[in-house]
Write an enzyme that holds these catalytic residues in place. Structure first.
Site, PDB file in Angstrom:
ATOM      1  N   GLU A   1      48.463  -7.530  11.686  1.00 26.37           N
ATOM      2  CA  GLU A   1      49.507  -6.554  11.733  1.00 26.37           C
ATOM      3  C   GLU A   1      48.711  -5.187  11.835  1.00 26.37           C
ATOM      4  OE1 GLU A   1      52.924  -4.662   8.746  1.00 26.37           O
ATOM      5  OE2 GLU A   1      51.618  -6.324   7.991  1.00 26.37           O
ATOM      6  N   MET A   2      47.783  -4.611  11.084  1.00 20.68           N
ATOM      7  CA  MET A   2      47.062  -3.455  11.384  1.00 20.68           C
ATOM      8  C   MET A   2      46.343  -3.151  12.720  1.00 20.68           C
ATOM      9  SD  MET A   2      46.344  -0.435  10.077  1.00 20.68           S
ATOM     10  CE  MET A   2      46.480  -1.058   8.301  1.00 20.68           C
ATOM     11  N   ILE A   3      45.980  -4.430  13.406  1.00 22.71           N
ATOM     12  CA  ILE A   3      45.555  -4.236  14.736  1.00 22.71           C
ATOM     13  C   ILE A   3      46.665  -4.130  15.651  1.00 22.71           C
ATOM     14  CG2 ILE A   3      44.372  -5.558  16.504  1.00 22.71           C
ATOM     15  CD1 ILE A   3      42.251  -4.663  14.811  1.00 22.71           C
TER      16      ILE A   3
ATOM     17  N   THR B   1      44.709  -6.040  -0.635  1.00 19.77           N
ATOM     18  CA  THR B   1      44.838  -5.159   0.648  1.00 19.77           C
ATOM     19  C   THR B   1      43.542  -4.438   0.841  1.00 19.77           C
ATOM     20  OG1 THR B   1      45.702  -3.175  -0.054  1.00 19.77           O
ATOM     21  CG2 THR B   1      47.228  -4.963   0.448  1.00 19.77           C
ATOM     22  N   CYS B   2      43.452  -3.783   2.206  1.00 22.98           N
ATOM     23  CA  CYS B   2      42.263  -2.936   2.223  1.00 22.98           C
ATOM     24  C   CYS B   2      42.194  -1.884   1.342  1.00 22.98           C
ATOM     25  CB  CYS B   2      42.319  -2.672   3.551  1.00 22.98           C
ATOM     26  SG  CYS B   2      43.779  -1.411   4.007  1.00 22.98           S
TER      27      CYS B   2
ATOM     28  N   SER C   1      50.187   4.579  -2.161  1.00 22.82           N
ATOM     29  CA  SER C   1      49.314   4.194  -0.951  1.00 22.82           C
ATOM     30  C   SER C   1      48.480   5.524  -0.254  1.00 22.82           C
ATOM     31  CB  SER C   1      50.113   3.633   0.244  1.00 22.82           C
ATOM     32  OG  SER C   1      50.758   2.627   0.124  1.00 22.82           O
TER      33      SER C   1
ATOM     34  N   GLN D   1      53.131  -6.436   2.608  1.00 22.95           N
ATOM     35  CA  GLN D   1      51.897  -7.279   1.966  1.00 22.95           C
ATOM     36  C   GLN D   1      52.345  -7.573   0.637  1.00 22.95           C
ATOM     37  OE1 GLN D   1      49.588  -3.773   2.503  1.00 22.95           O
ATOM     38  NE2 GLN D   1      48.492  -4.769   4.248  1.00 22.95           N
TER      39      GLN D   1
ATOM     40  N   GLU E   1      53.943   4.900   3.569  1.00 30.90           N
ATOM     41  CA  GLU E   1      53.834   3.927   4.628  1.00 30.90           C
ATOM     42  C   GLU E   1      54.550   2.685   4.297  1.00 30.90           C
ATOM     43  OE1 GLU E   1      51.710   0.752   4.571  1.00 30.90           O
ATOM     44  OE2 GLU E   1      50.928   1.137   2.327  1.00 30.90           O
ATOM     45  N   PRO E   2      54.983   1.703   5.280  1.00 28.71           N
ATOM     46  CA  PRO E   2      55.979   0.664   5.063  1.00 28.71           C
ATOM     47  C   PRO E   2      55.093  -0.690   5.097  1.00 28.71           C
ATOM     48  CG  PRO E   2      56.071   1.257   7.400  1.00 28.71           C
ATOM     49  CD  PRO E   2      54.947   2.390   6.820  1.00 28.71           C
TER      50      PRO E   2
END
Length: 426
Positions: free
Chosen positions: A199-201, A57-58, A116, A127, A121-122
């Site tokens: 999803e993030m956008i 992930t990021c 996280s 992910q 955070e869900p």
């Protein structure tokens, strides 16, 4: 079989290194297959029993593995360096290497949102589920990792339903809005652009749309997907290829794509700043690897923030979450012990299987002998007597022989153990 988790995250490695170790969605399946082969490269038999899954992930890249061998963790660390063509010496100080119960505990904490940047955070749970699906499709999951991840999801559900771990969390999207409000007094007067449609956008667009910006635009490689997302927020969509001609009209730009290379370069933003007559432009790059060349941050009138820059903002409310975190950690610890008890039980499965197989062979031999006695007309009681004595003698032969051949402490241990093994209930 050794369980392990090896990786790096926002607390152990800078963004510049994380983006080099990140796996693109297209690489995951190939990497899972390569990892299993890497673990078993010196043992063709063991290769088929190795398991691997990759979460990228990021904020993190992690390789979960279940493989045989004393150097499983070191092998995993070397694989990450080799796959990404990086120096192992440079990468190793930034990696955490977690064996056995520590690996399981880490997986449970990650799934529950405790590891996280945004505590609670869900998004990370979804992910992780995606990572597991990819690993399973690539043949990377076996008994151990499958069970570990299923329990991770169950633990995450328990933590979220029995604690308030997510009640006070500030999302990355909300943090982006807060930062933009430091530059612009009213987002309602600004034109906002989102690059990507993931999803993030979607989450960021939801938060910015709540501020009623003057316009909201989605730029995406696939116009249809961009239009579908833009429609939800009464916005419009453009093609990614049209960005150079249209970028100057936007005051706020949020980007998060899966591109392996930057899609917005220094030269383009220099032209944009000139075209805007030096009106400020606020940019958020949530992608790993980065979508925007880091040199852009040096330009006057450009305020560029990366995923790491948002870290200090999302820590707001951390104190109010501490009680929930402690409660969640207690739940996780109990579930880790339960899982490790299951793992320990798996270790004796081959022994039990061997016992069943050898016992079955002994039973069949004596059964065949009894059938021959019956066929020649022997008395049924005599046959049953011989059958029971024959089975008993064969079962006791191995333990008796071991006891006779042993000496000293070994014989004393056997003398204590064997009566317990053959004790009958009355």
């Amino acid at each position: 079989m050794q369980l392990s988790a090896v990786g790096l995250n926002h607390t152990t490695a800078p963004l510049s290194l994380r983006e080099k170790v990140a796996f693109s969605p297209e690489q995951i399946s190939q990497a899972v297959v390569a990892a299993r082969a890497w673990f078993g490269r010196d043992d063709n038999v063991a290769r088929h029993g190795n398991e691997a899954a990759i979460l990228s992930t990021c904020n993190r890249t992690e390789l979960y593995a279940a493989c045989s061998g004393a150097n499983a963790i070191d092998s995993t660390a070397h694989f990450l360096a080799d796959f990404h063509k990086l120096s192992y010496t440079d990468l190793r100080p930034h990696l955490y290497t977690l064996p056995q119960d520590n690996a399981v505990r880490h997986a449970f904490r990650v799934a529950s949102g405790l590891d996280s940047m945004v505590i609670g955070e869900p998004q990370i749970l979804g992910q992780m589920k995606d990572a597991v699906r990819q690993a399973e499709a690539a043949g990377g999951l076996g008994t151990y990792l499958h069970q570990m991840f299923q329990r991770s999801f169950a633990v995450a559900k328990e933590v979220r339903t029995t604690t308030e771990i997510g009640a006070h969390s500030v999302s990355m999207a909300a943090a982006a809005v807060r930062l933009s409000q430091r530059i612009f007094d009213k987002i309602a007067d600004q034109h906002v652009l989102f690059i990507g449609a993931g999803e993030m956008i979607e989450l960021c667009a939801t938060h910015f749309a709540a501020q009623n910006p003057k316009s909201l635009t989605i730029a995406n490689r696939t116009l249809e997907r961009g239009e579908a997302l833009a429609h939800r927020f009464s916005g419009k969509a453009i093609r990614l290829a049209d960005l150079p001609q249209q970028l100057a009209q936007f005051d706020i730009i949020v980007s998060c794509t899966a591109s392996s290379l930057p899609i917005i370069g220094l030269g383009l933003i220099e032209r944009v700043v000139k075209a805007r007559k030096h009106r400020p432009i606020f940019m958020v790059d949530l992608a790993v690897p980065r979508d925007i060349e880091p040199e852009v941050a040096k330009l006057d009138d450009v305020f560029l923030y990366t995923v790491d820059d948002l870290g200090t903002v999302v820590q707001t409310g951390l104190e109010s979450r501490q009680a929930a975190v402690a409660q969640a950690e207690a739940i996780i610890e109990t579930r880790v012990q339960s899982f490790m008890h299951w793992v320990d039980g798996r270790a004796v499965v081959p022994v039990i299987q061997d016992l069943h197989e050898s016992s079955e062979q002994l039973r069949l031999i004596e059964l065949e002998r009894a059938r021959k006695m019956l066929a020649r007309g022997d008395d049924i009681d005599a046959v049953l007597e011989a059958l029971s004595k024959g089975i008993t003698a064969k079962f006791l032969h191995g333990p008796q022989q071991a006891l006779h051949q042993a000496s000293g402490d070994e014989r004393a241990r056997l003398a204590t153990l064997l009566p317990q093994l053959f004790r009958t209930k009355r």
